[in-house]
Design a protein around this motif. Structure first.
Motif, PDB file in Angstrom:
ATOM      1  N   UNK A  27     -25.704  26.406  17.061  1.00 32.05           N
ATOM      2  CA  UNK A  27     -26.660  27.011  17.995  1.00 32.05           C
ATOM      3  C   UNK A  27     -27.691  27.856  17.258  1.00 32.05           C
ATOM      4  N   UNK A  28     -27.242  28.607  16.274  1.00 31.72           N
ATOM      5  CA  UNK A  28     -28.160  29.441  15.489  1.00 31.72           C
ATOM      6  C   UNK A  28     -29.134  28.562  14.715  1.00 31.72           C
ATOM      7  N   UNK A  29     -28.633  27.514  14.105  1.00 33.69           N
ATOM      8  CA  UNK A  29     -29.503  26.604  13.350  1.00 33.69           C
ATOM      9  C   UNK A  29     -30.515  25.930  14.272  1.00 33.69           C
ATOM     10  N   UNK A  30     -30.089  25.533  15.442  1.00 30.63           N
ATOM     11  CA  UNK A  30     -31.008  24.905  16.398  1.00 30.63           C
ATOM     12  C   UNK A  30     -32.092  25.892  16.820  1.00 30.63           C
ATOM     13  N   UNK A  31     -31.701  27.131  17.064  1.00 30.74           N
ATOM     14  CA  UNK A  31     -32.685  28.145  17.450  1.00 30.74           C
ATOM     15  C   UNK A  31     -33.683  28.389  16.319  1.00 30.74           C
TER      16      UNK A  31
END
Length: 74
Positions: A27-31
């Protein structure tokens, strides 16, 4: 006839925690992947706006100097 059955309890909490950790990293990488181009675009637009404002200020200063120079020559 006798039937032997055994039950084993498994502890899946370790697997769930590692899955949650991977999901949060994803999720952090996608954000970050989504936000980077947006922030880059905003940064470029802000810099261009700053440069335009600075250019207008320099033009105004040069026009004032030019008008002073014209008045002094009369």
């Amino acid at each position: 006839m006798q039937q032997y059955s055994t039950t084993q309890t498994t502890n899946n909490s370790v697997d769930l925690r590692s899955h949650d950790a991977h999901a949060s990293v994803n999720n952090v990488m996608a954000a970050l992947i989504i936000m980077f181009p947006i922030m880059l675009f905003i940064g470029v637009k802000a810099y261009k706006g700053y440069r335009v404002a600075l250019l207008h200020k320099q033009i105004a200063t040069l026009e004032k100097l030019w008008h002073l120079d014209v008045k002094n020559k009369k």
